[in-house]
Design a protein around this motif. Structure first.
Motif, PDB file in Angstrom:
ATOM      1  N   VAL A   1       0.841  -1.214   0.000  1.00  0.00           N
ATOM      2  CA  VAL A   1       0.000   0.000   0.000  1.00  0.00           C
ATOM      3  C   VAL A   1       0.871   1.258   0.000  1.00  0.00           C
ATOM      4  CG1 VAL A   1      -2.041  -1.079   1.013  1.00  0.00           C
ATOM      5  CG2 VAL A   1      -0.282  -0.139   2.528  1.00  0.00           C
ATOM      6  N   GLY A   2       2.131   1.087   0.279  1.00  0.00           N
ATOM      7  CA  GLY A   2       3.024   2.243   0.252  1.00  0.00           C
ATOM      8  C   GLY A   2       4.473   1.813   0.445  1.00  0.00           C
ATOM      9  N   ILE A   3       5.354   2.727   0.125  1.00  0.00           N
ATOM     10  CA  ILE A   3       6.788   2.492   0.322  1.00  0.00           C
ATOM     11  C   ILE A   3       7.328   3.751   0.977  1.00  0.00           C
ATOM     12  CG2 ILE A   3       9.018   2.156  -0.827  1.00  0.00           C
ATOM     13  CD1 ILE A   3       7.480   0.908  -3.177  1.00  0.00           C
ATOM     14  N   ARG A   4       8.139   3.581   1.996  1.00  0.00           N
ATOM     15  CA  ARG A   4       8.770   4.782   2.547  1.00  0.00           C
ATOM     16  C   ARG A   4      10.242   4.475   2.852  1.00  0.00           C
ATOM     17  NH1 ARG A   4       6.122   2.945   7.414  1.00  0.00           N
ATOM     18  NH2 ARG A   4       7.772   2.749   8.989  1.00  0.00           N
ATOM     19  N   PHE A   5      10.988   5.538   3.028  1.00  0.00           N
ATOM     20  CA  PHE A   5      12.431   5.383   3.230  1.00  0.00           C
ATOM     21  C   PHE A   5      12.776   5.954   4.593  1.00  0.00           C
ATOM     22  CE2 PHE A   5      11.693   6.078  -1.388  1.00  0.00           C
ATOM     23  CZ  PHE A   5      11.827   4.742  -1.758  1.00  0.00           C
ATOM     24  N   ASP A   6      12.784   5.096   5.596  1.00  0.00           N
ATOM     25  CA  ASP A   6      13.054   5.567   6.954  1.00  0.00           C
ATOM     26  C   ASP A   6      14.461   6.157   7.037  1.00  0.00           C
ATOM     27  OD1 ASP A   6      10.573   4.905   7.844  1.00  0.00           O
ATOM     28  OD2 ASP A   6      11.224   3.399   9.312  1.00  0.00           O
ATOM     29  N   GLY A   7      14.556   7.308   7.602  1.00  0.00           N
ATOM     30  CA  GLY A   7      15.868   7.944   7.793  1.00  0.00           C
ATOM     31  C   GLY A   7      16.246   8.878   6.657  1.00  0.00           C
ATOM     32  N   ALA A   8      15.524   8.784   5.531  1.00  0.00           N
ATOM     33  CA  ALA A   8      15.957   9.556   4.350  1.00  0.00           C
ATOM     34  C   ALA A   8      15.923  11.063   4.606  1.00  0.00           C
ATOM     35  CB  ALA A   8      15.099   9.213   3.140  1.00  0.00           C
ATOM     36  N   ALA A   9      14.857  11.524   5.242  1.00  0.00           N
ATOM     37  CA  ALA A   9      14.699  12.981   5.398  1.00  0.00           C
ATOM     38  C   ALA A   9      15.860  13.595   6.170  1.00  0.00           C
ATOM     39  CB  ALA A   9      13.375  13.286   6.090  1.00  0.00           C
ATOM     40  N   ALA A  10      16.434  12.830   7.076  1.00  0.00           N
ATOM     41  CA  ALA A  10      17.531  13.365   7.893  1.00  0.00           C
ATOM     42  C   ALA A  10      18.901  12.961   7.343  1.00  0.00           C
ATOM     43  CB  ALA A  10      17.384  12.866   9.340  1.00  0.00           C
ATOM     44  N   ALA A  11      18.902  12.260   6.224  1.00  0.00           N
ATOM     45  CA  ALA A  11      20.177  11.764   5.687  1.00  0.00           C
ATOM     46  C   ALA A  11      20.877  12.841   4.870  1.00  0.00           C
ATOM     47  CB  ALA A  11      19.922  10.539   4.818  1.00  0.00           C
ATOM     48  N   ALA A  12      22.182  12.758   4.825  1.00  0.00           N
ATOM     49  CA  ALA A  12      22.970  13.668   3.973  1.00  0.00           C
ATOM     50  C   ALA A  12      23.655  12.829   2.899  1.00  0.00           C
ATOM     51  CB  ALA A  12      24.008  14.393   4.812  1.00  0.00           C
ATOM     52  N   PRO A  13      23.833  13.386   1.722  1.00  0.00           N
ATOM     53  CA  PRO A  13      24.580  12.636   0.707  1.00  0.00           C
ATOM     54  C   PRO A  13      25.985  12.309   1.214  1.00  0.00           C
ATOM     55  CG  PRO A  13      23.530  14.593  -0.247  1.00  0.00           C
ATOM     56  CD  PRO A  13      23.390  14.721   1.246  1.00  0.00           C
ATOM     57  N   ALA A  14      26.478  11.155   0.851  1.00  0.00           N
ATOM     58  CA  ALA A  14      27.847  10.780   1.240  1.00  0.00           C
ATOM     59  C   ALA A  14      28.830  11.736   0.566  1.00  0.00           C
ATOM     60  CB  ALA A  14      28.118   9.336   0.829  1.00  0.00           C
ATOM     61  N   PRO A  15      30.011  11.883   1.157  1.00  0.00           N
ATOM     62  CA  PRO A  15      31.000  12.800   0.581  1.00  0.00           C
ATOM     63  C   PRO A  15      31.262  12.484  -0.893  1.00  0.00           C
ATOM     64  CG  PRO A  15      31.749  11.977   2.712  1.00  0.00           C
ATOM     65  CD  PRO A  15      30.482  11.239   2.386  1.00  0.00           C
TER      66      PRO A  15
ATOM     67  N   ALA B   1      15.588  10.055  -2.595  1.00  0.00           N
ATOM     68  CA  ALA B   1      14.958  10.533  -1.353  1.00  0.00           C
ATOM     69  C   ALA B   1      15.955  11.236  -0.422  1.00  0.00           C
ATOM     70  CB  ALA B   1      14.313   9.355  -0.621  1.00  0.00           C
ATOM     71  N   VAL B   2      17.234  11.110  -0.721  1.00  0.00           N
ATOM     72  CA  VAL B   2      18.229  11.775   0.139  1.00  0.00           C
ATOM     73  C   VAL B   2      18.272  13.261  -0.224  1.00  0.00           C
ATOM     74  CG1 VAL B   2      20.686  11.902   0.729  1.00  0.00           C
ATOM     75  CG2 VAL B   2      19.589   9.670   0.430  1.00  0.00           C
ATOM     76  N   PRO B   3      17.963  14.135   0.729  1.00  0.00           N
ATOM     77  CA  PRO B   3      17.939  15.566   0.416  1.00  0.00           C
ATOM     78  C   PRO B   3      19.258  16.008  -0.229  1.00  0.00           C
ATOM     79  CG  PRO B   3      17.084  15.165   2.624  1.00  0.00           C
ATOM     80  CD  PRO B   3      17.636  13.851   2.136  1.00  0.00           C
ATOM     81  N   GLY B   4      19.124  16.743  -1.320  1.00  0.00           N
ATOM     82  CA  GLY B   4      20.331  17.214  -2.013  1.00  0.00           C
ATOM     83  C   GLY B   4      20.558  16.499  -3.331  1.00  0.00           C
ATOM     84  N   ILE B   5      20.095  15.249  -3.430  1.00  0.00           N
ATOM     85  CA  ILE B   5      20.344  14.482  -4.662  1.00  0.00           C
ATOM     86  C   ILE B   5      19.417  14.962  -5.784  1.00  0.00           C
ATOM     87  CG2 ILE B   5      20.344  12.191  -5.722  1.00  0.00           C
ATOM     88  CD1 ILE B   5      22.519  12.531  -3.606  1.00  0.00           C
ATOM     89  N   ARG B   6      18.128  14.984  -5.466  1.00  0.00           N
ATOM     90  CA  ARG B   6      17.159  15.446  -6.460  1.00  0.00           C
ATOM     91  C   ARG B   6      17.511  16.868  -6.913  1.00  0.00           C
ATOM     92  NH1 ARG B   6      11.915  14.018  -7.947  1.00  0.00           N
ATOM     93  NH2 ARG B   6      11.928  12.187  -6.621  1.00  0.00           N
TER      94      ARG B   6
END
Ligand code: FO1
Length: 318
Positions: free
Chosen positions: A168-182, A210-215
Motif C-alpha cells: 500500500v506504500g513504500i517509505r524510506f526511513d531515515g531519508a529525510a535526515a540523511a545527507a549525501p555521502a562525501p 529521497a536523500v535531500p540534495g540528490i534530487r
C-alpha cells in the motif's frame, strides 16, 4: 583513470545495474566513473551489516559474482550458515562463507566508527574495483514496505516473505535526515552525463532520490540525464518492480518509469518490444531511444551501455 576528466555518474540498484555497469566498463576503457549505490536494501543479519546492492555491484564488476543468481559470490560455500542453522540460528537470509567474510570486515569497520562510504572504498580497493562506488548516504536509510498487515523492512518483504504481500506504500526511513555521502553531489555537479541504470525506480533509485540534495543536484544539471527502462513488455527485467508498480496503481511501462523520473531525465532507452509507447513517453517531454535492452551476455550489456552513453552525449572510442 585519467585525471581531470569529467565523471560519468550512474545511479545504481542491484543486479540490473551491475550488469549494465559491466557494459559501461567494457564500452569505456578509459573513464572516470562514479557509481552512486542504493542502501535502502541494507540489513543487519545477526549483527552483520549487509549492503546487498553495493555488494552486487562490487562483486559483479570485480568478476566475483554468481552470474546466475546475480548476487553473492560465485561458488561460495555455506558452511558457516549451516553450522549456525544447526545451532539454532534462523537462517532465512542466505549468506555464503566468502560473503560473510566481507560483512565481518565491513561491520567491524562501521563499529569502529568509519562511515559506510569509507568502508566501501576500502573493500572496493581490496577487491580490485577500478571505479568509484559510493553509497548515496552514510546515514541510516531503510526501505520500508507498507502492506495491509503492517510494515516490513525490505529484506523481510523480499526474501523472508517472498514478495507476496500487497503493497500500500513504500517509505524510506531515515531519508529525510540523511545527507549525501562525501563526493556524491560533487560528482553529480561535475558530471559529463548522468545515467539512471535499469533498476527498480521505486526501491532501488527511489531511496537515492529521497536523500535531500540528490534530487536538487539532478534538477540543477546542465548535462544529459538518461535512464534505461527496467520495464520491458510490461514486465520487470528482474525483481519485484512489476508487482510493486501494479500494487501501487502505477503504469507498468517505460512511460510509467519516465513518469516516476519526471523532470529528472532528458531521455530514456526503451526496448524494441515497447516501440509503440515511444510517443506516449515523448509527450512527457522525455526523448526516447529504442533498442534491444535485454542484457543476456557481455556483448548485450555493452550494447545497452553504449546506446545509453551515446544518448547522453558521451563519445566512445572505437
Ligand atoms: N536474495 C534472496 O532472494 N535470498 C537470499 O537469501 C538473499 C541473500 C543475499 C545475501 C547477500 C546479498 O548481497 C544479497 C542477497 N540476496 C538474497 C539478494 C537481495 O535480497 C536482493 O538482490 C536485493 O536486495 C534486491 O535489490
Amino acid at each position: 583513470m585519467v585525471k581531470n576528466m569529467q565523471p560519468i555518474v550512474v545511479l545504481a540498484g542491484g543486479v540490473g545495474a551491475a550488469r549494465f555497469l559491466q557494459g559501461v566498463v567494457a564500452a569505456l576503457p578509459v573513464r572516470d566513473l562514479t557509481i552512486v549505490g542504493n542502501v535502502g536494501d541494507d540489513t543487519e543479519i545477526a549483527g552483520l551489516h549487509v549492503s546487498p546492492d553495493l555488494d552486487t555491484v562490487l562483486y559483479t564488476l570485480t568478476g566475483e559474482s554468481d552470474e546466475e543468481r546475480g548476487w553473492g559470490v560465485r561458488g561460495d560455500s555455506s558452511r558457516a550458515l549451516e553450522r549456525a542453522r544447526s545451532l539454532g540460528h534462523d537462517a532465512w537470509f542466505w549468506l555464503g562463507d566468502l560473503d560473510i567474510g566481507l560483512h565481518l570486515t565491513r561491520t567491524e569497520a562501521l563499529n569502529a566508527g568509519l562511515p559506510l562510504s569509507a568502508v566501501t572504498t576500502q573493500l572496493a580497493g581490496a577487491l580490485g574495483l577500478e571505479d568509484r562506488l559510493v553509497p548515496v548516504t552514510d546515514d541510516r536509510l531503510r526501505t520500508i514496505i507498507e502492506t495491509p498487515d503492517g510494515d516490513l523492512d525490505f529484506q523481510t518483504y523480499y526474501v523472508r516473505r517472498g514478495h507476496r504481500d500487497d503493497i500500500v506504500g513504500i517509505r524510506f526511513d531515515g531519508a529525510a535526515a540523511a545527507a549525501p555521502a562525501p563526493g556524491v553531489v560533487d560528482a553529480i555537479s561535475r558530471a559529463a552525463a548522468i545515467i539512471v541504470a535499469p533498476s527498480n525506480p521505486l526501491i532501488s533509485i527511489g531511496p537515492i532520490l529521497a536523500v535531500p540534495g540528490i534530487r536538487e543536484a539532478l534538477l540543477a544539471r546542465s548535462v544529459p540525464c538518461v535512464a534505461v527502462s527496467p520495464i520491458v513488455g510490461g514486465q520487470a527485467l528482474r525483481g519485484p518492480a512489476a508487482e510493486m508498480m501494479r500494487s501501487l496503481g502505477l503504469e507498468l511501462s517505460p512511460a510509467g518509469v519516465a513518469g516516476l523520473y519526471d523532470g529528472l531525465i532528458d531521455a530514456i532507452v526503451i526496448d524494441d518490444v515497447d516501440h509503440s509507447l515511444a510517443v506516449e513517453v515523448e509527450q512527457r517531454g522525455v526523448a526516447v531511444r529504442i533498442t534491444n535492452t535485454i542484457m543476456r551476455d557481455a556483448a548485450a550489456r555493452r550494447h545497452v551501455a553504449t546506446v545509453a552513453l551515446e544518448v547522453a552525449g558521451i563519445r566512445l572510442s572505437a
